[in-house]
Design an enzyme around this catalytic site. Structure first.
Site, PDB file in Angstrom:
ATOM      1  NE  ARG A 181      -3.522  -2.923   0.856  1.00 55.71           N
ATOM      2  CZ  ARG A 181      -3.931  -3.307   1.436  1.00 55.71           C
ATOM      3  NH1 ARG A 181      -3.592  -4.298   2.694  1.00 55.71           N
ATOM      4  NH2 ARG A 181      -4.960  -4.233   1.271  1.00 55.71           N
ATOM      5  CG  ASP A 210      -2.599  -6.031  -0.929  1.00 53.39           C
ATOM      6  OD1 ASP A 210      -3.655  -5.551  -1.755  1.00 53.39           O
ATOM      7  OD2 ASP A 210      -2.341  -6.800  -0.197  1.00 53.39           O
ATOM      8  CG  HIS A 277      -5.948  -7.772  -0.287  1.00 51.54           C
ATOM      9  ND1 HIS A 277      -6.239  -7.046  -0.949  1.00 51.54           N
ATOM     10  CD2 HIS A 277      -6.997  -8.750   0.311  1.00 51.54           C
ATOM     11  CE1 HIS A 277      -7.395  -6.643   0.321  1.00 51.54           C
ATOM     12  NE2 HIS A 277      -7.361  -8.501   0.575  1.00 51.54           N
ATOM     13  CD  GLU A 341      -9.395  -8.249   3.801  1.00 44.44           C
ATOM     14  OE1 GLU A 341     -10.290  -7.130   4.172  1.00 44.44           O
ATOM     15  OE2 GLU A 341      -8.931  -7.646   2.925  1.00 44.44           O
ATOM     16  CD1 TRP A 407      -7.445 -12.379   8.594  1.00 48.18           C
ATOM     17  CD2 TRP A 407      -8.241 -10.356   9.106  1.00 48.18           C
ATOM     18  NE1 TRP A 407      -7.566 -12.276   7.562  1.00 48.18           N
ATOM     19  CE2 TRP A 407      -8.624 -10.492   7.678  1.00 48.18           C
ATOM     20  CE3 TRP A 407      -8.357  -9.114   9.259  1.00 48.18           C
ATOM     21  CZ2 TRP A 407      -9.513 -10.146   6.488  1.00 48.18           C
ATOM     22  CZ3 TRP A 407      -9.638  -8.557   8.803  1.00 48.18           C
ATOM     23  CH2 TRP A 407     -10.200  -8.761   7.418  1.00 48.18           C
ATOM     24  CE1 TYR A 432      -4.402  -7.619  11.132  1.00 46.86           C
ATOM     25  CE2 TYR A 432      -5.905  -6.314  10.349  1.00 46.86           C
ATOM     26  CZ  TYR A 432      -5.105  -7.631  10.496  1.00 46.86           C
ATOM     27  OH  TYR A 432      -5.325  -8.538   9.209  1.00 46.86           O
ATOM     28  CG  ASP A 434      -3.899  -0.454  10.496  1.00 46.17           C
ATOM     29  OD1 ASP A 434      -4.655  -1.782  11.412  1.00 46.17           O
ATOM     30  OD2 ASP A 434      -4.631  -1.309   9.204  1.00 46.17           O
ATOM     31  CD1 TRP A 482      -2.807  -4.896   8.457  1.00 45.09           C
ATOM     32  CD2 TRP A 482      -2.497  -5.266   6.504  1.00 45.09           C
ATOM     33  NE1 TRP A 482      -3.157  -6.074   8.318  1.00 45.09           N
ATOM     34  CE2 TRP A 482      -3.475  -6.578   7.000  1.00 45.09           C
ATOM     35  CE3 TRP A 482      -2.083  -5.007   5.328  1.00 45.09           C
ATOM     36  CZ2 TRP A 482      -2.674  -7.633   6.291  1.00 45.09           C
ATOM     37  CZ3 TRP A 482      -2.039  -6.436   4.125  1.00 45.09           C
ATOM     38  CH2 TRP A 482      -2.662  -7.187   5.397  1.00 45.09           C
ATOM     39  CD  GLU A 484      -4.725  -0.402   4.103  1.00 42.66           C
ATOM     40  OE1 GLU A 484      -4.354  -0.142   4.661  1.00 42.66           O
ATOM     41  OE2 GLU A 484      -5.223  -1.715   3.619  1.00 42.66           O
TER      42      GLU A 484
HETATM   43  C1  ACM Z   1      -6.334  -9.180   6.283  1.00 42.01           C
HETATM   44  O1  ACM Z   1      -6.004  -8.436   7.078  1.00 42.01           O
HETATM   45  N1  ACM Z   1      -7.159  -8.678   5.496  1.00 42.01           N
HETATM   46  C2  ACM Z   1      -6.035  -9.975   6.812  1.00 42.01           C
END
Ligand code: ACM
Length: 782
Positions: A181, A210, A277, A341, A407, A432, A434, A482, A484
């Site tokens: 990202r 990704d 992804h 996802e 997760w 997480y 982020d 992550w 972003e």
């Molecule tokens: C994830 O947070 N999509 C693994």
């Protein structure tokens, strides 16, 4: 286990007066006891005695000739002492170390038998680190370095006499960095690896592909990086930023990173995310891996995008060829193949994929993902490797060979462990990073859901429902970053530290020595280390919040206010001033709410018991102007079921101090609580036009559209609730340029008393988002 934070023997609680460490603590006369020995993660067993050892420019770091593990740990220790203290010590091979030396030794008879364990014994005569293996020696060196760097000073120091027996609780102590990202270069990655080593973490999970970027050079498929590593983001070039955003690692750079990590006993686990992804890969080779025949660009949208890998032979040949190069670069047993996802629309809509499913007798698309994962798991297994994937790989039946990284809570890990699969715990609710660390207005970009330090510390990787047999499948735990909202190294540092300290203690320390109060006592030393290493750790947990709890209308009428100050974590002393000066350790200690007369400026900072400043000074100006203004972050939610984000002006702006805007992706509205409307005649709103760069997949239906009266929509001001009387409607200006800021002003009708306001954007949801920088109520004189 003989000691823990709860069970240390009083006799072992003395600290030598000569300790530089104690000198650092001495400004408040504080005497640290054994619990506060400045080590994170806390070792399994510590016995402290009186006395200390000097470490100065003459100290010898010694290892026996030919003892390669000891030599490597000695070299690392010397480098760390140089980096943190500026001390230049050269490790030397010798069987006769001088008095006062630091001696490292591989010793198959070392009493600590646990994998990667070590002993560290410090007396006035010297320091001895011993282990049965290389990793243990390394961790012993880290512990000694932590003792030697706790004062955050340069030059010579002392370390306390101590006998430590230590080993890790979990074999997998991971940190994931998403470089897709936002790309983070080799220097940034090495900084992360340095920090991991200093926390005794040992798995670097590198999220290399990704929708928004493919970051690893694959020689056989050059377009993966020629095309897949670059995107043209919304608003590109607006503020002199480059038009094209991206980057990738050459294979040479990857080898360099893998070696750098290995020297720190860190395994690099690469992740190529599939079958979802996958947009960057599909953008590069639509004909080889795509499902639809479309030629998408590399995505600029965060979230969930629709592109999937195909499941035909061409696609598998491509993936296997890529994996061949990946396996040649990464010696890790585990290869992470994502699996998260993967919305299955493209597979559902493809006649070829459906025909393949039918021919294989596969009942649905989740089972197809399982089959896909299984096939790749077999390929890895044939090459002596193992597949790990996100917990969605459980959905169609757990692939035979796979390990699971959980997760979406801990349930995936529990289910997999009960089916005899190995698991790693990275649940979003605890791991997480982020997520922002508080709801403070001065936090940078991120997700508005809060993951605070104490919550991270409270995570337990082994679920109570697991039998001891099943619990053996818990390899460990992992924090994820992550990216972003993590565009720069400073953002990485802010997000990781000190939460990574909490995570490291969960991953390393025995469960029964973990103790929140003890952890807090050990943090000031870490704050000093961070400063010495130029790491911009977050001070959020200790940052003073300067609050006014009475209604603003009352404060304005009285011309005075009662100020309350708090911190997220209760620790140390808040000190404050009201005369404009910066609070230091002599400033007034905050004990209870106090009164001020307007106008005034309250400044506050937090100090640990040893005098270390735990948070930068925060200031609040209290006057009519500020009382009538709400900045982003001080506005509140206007609807339930929100997806709250704090966004920068443009998605890739790297500066840490850039303006940020809170938005709810599902509801374009904000609440201004208890607006004092007596005498108010107008409103002035600082607005920014932001990119709506979100792939929401099936969540798109949650985005609420409010009817617009004009082409670009309006900012509506409603009284009490968003369904209440319309007080003003301020048209949003024409134009599309992203990152643009403008001011909307309008009159408000006379309304008596205090009312919540709802500010709502009716801009079409097919166009840009709007964020509010600040909302100011104005009277006749303003
Ligand atoms: C994830 O947070 N999509 C693994």
């Amino acid at each position: 286990m003989t000691v823990g934070s709860n069970g240390r023997k009083p006799a072992a609680r003395h600290l030598g007066r000569r300790l530089a460490l104690a000198a650092a603590l001495a400004c408040t006369g504080g005497l640290a006891h054994a619990d506060a020995l400045p080590l994170i993660p806390l070792p399994a067993d510590i016995r402290q005695t009186e006395g200390s050892l000097a470490i100065d420019a003459h100290t010898v770091i010694a290892y026996a000739p030919g003892d390669r593990g000891a030599e490597a740990a000695a070299v690392y220790l010397a480098a760390e002492l140089k980096r943190s203290r500026g001390l230049s010590l050269t490790p030397i091979p010798t069987r006769q170390p001088p008095h006062g030396a630091i001696v490292l030794r591989t010793d198959p008879a070392t009493r600590v038998t646990q994998a990667d364990g070590y002993t560290l014994d410090i007396t006035g005569d010297g320091a001895r680190i011993a282990s049965r293996g290389d990793a243990g020696l390394f961790y012993g060196a880290v512990t000694l370095w932590q003792l030697a760097s706790a004062d955050g000073q340069q030059g010579a120091t002392h370390v306390p006499d101590v006998a430590i027996r230590d080993w890790p609780r979990f074999a997998w102590r991971g940190l994931m960095l998403d470089v897709a990202r936002h790309f983070h270069d080799v220097a940034a990655v090495k900084q992360v690896l340095d920090a991991m080593a200093e926390h005794k973490l040992n798995v670097f999970h590198w999220h290399l592909s990704d929708d928004q970027g493919w970051r690893i050079q694959i020689r056989r498929y050059p377009r993966l990086t020629d095309v897949g590593a670059w995107r043209t983001p919304p608003g590109a070039g607006t503020f002199g930023e480059p038009e094209r955003y991206g980057g990738f690692y050459t294979q040479e750079q990857i080898r360099d990173v893998v070696a750098y990590a290995a020297a720190r006993h860190i395994t690099v686990v690469p992740e190529l995310d599939m079958p979802g992804h996958a947009q960057a890969a599909v953008a590069a080779y639509p004909e080889l891996v795509g499902v639809t025949g479309e030629h998408p660009a590399v995505s600029v949208d965060w979230g969930v995008n629709p592109y999937l890998y195909n499941v035909d032979d061409k696609s598998f040949t491509f993936i296997e060829n890529v994996l061949d190069e990946v396996m040649a670069l990464f010696p890790s047993t585990y290869i992470h193949l994502g699996g998260d996802e993967a919305v299955k629309d493209q597979w559902k809509q493809s006649p070829a994929v459906q025909a393949k499913m039918a021919s294989l007798g596969i009942k649905d698309e989740n089972a197809l993902q399982s089959w896909f994962t299984d096939r790749l798991g077999d390929y890895l297994a044939k090459h002596g490797r193992r597949l790990i994937g996100w917990d969605e790989i459980l959905e169609g039946g757990l692939p035979r060979t796979a390990s699971v990284m959980s997760w979406r809570g801990v349930e995936g890990a529990v289910a997999a462990a009960k089916q005899d699969h190995d698991v790693v715990l990275a649940p979003a609710g605890w791991m997480y990073f982020d997520n922002l660390q508080s709801d403070r207005a001065d936090e940078p970009n991120g997700r508005l859901s809060v993951l605070d330090l104490k919550r991270v510390y409270g995570f337990e990787p082994v679920d109570a429902s697991l039998t001891p047999e099943q619990a053996r499948h818990v390899l460990g735990t992992e924090a994820t970053l992550w990216s972003e909202f993590i565009p720069s190294t400073r953002h990485i540092q802010h997000a990781l530290f000190p939460r990574l300290d909490a995570m490291a203690e969960i991953a390393w320390s025995p469960r029964d020595v973990r103790n929140w109060d003890s952890f807090l006592q050990r943090l000031p030393a870490q704050v000093r280390r961070y400063a010495a290493l130029d790491i911009d750790a977050s001070d959020t947990a200790f940052a003073p919040g300067i609050h006014l709890d009475e209604p603003v209308s009352g404060i304005l009428r009285a011309g005075k206010a009662t100020v309350r100050i708090d911190t997220q974590v209760t620790f140390g002393t808040i000190r404050y001033t009201t005369d404009g000066s910066l609070p230091d350790t002599q400033a007034k200690a905050y004990a209870a709410p106090f009164d001020v007369t307007l106008p005034t400026t309250v400044r506050a900072a937090t100090f640990a018991p040893d005098g270390t400043r735990m948070a930068a000074v925060r200031s609040r100006v209290i006057d009519r102007d500020t009382l009538l203004t709400r900045r982003t972050g001080e506005l509140t939610k206007c609807a339930d079921g929100s997806l709250g984000l704090r966004m920068p002006l443009l998605p890739d702006l790297g500066a840490m101090d850039t303006a940020v805007f809170d938005i709810d992706l599902f509801h374009a509205c904000w609440a201004y609580p208890a607006a004092p409307l007596d005498g108010i005649t107008g409103i002035r709103v600082d607005v920014a036009r932001l990119a709506r760069n979100y792939g929401l997949a099936h969540e798109l239906s949650k985005v609420v559209s409010y009817p617009a009266k004009t082409a670009y929509g309006e900012l509506e001001i409603h009284q009490d609730t968003c369904a209440g009387p319309l007080l003003a409607s301020l048209p949003l200006p024409p134009g599309k340029s992203l990152g643009e800021r403008f001011v909307l002003q309008g009159k408000l009708p006379a309304v008596r008393g205090d009312h919540d306001l709802c500010l709502r954007s009716t801009a079409p949801i097919t166009g840009p988002l709007y964020g509010l920088g600040s909302v100011k109520l104005t009277g006749p004189a303003q």
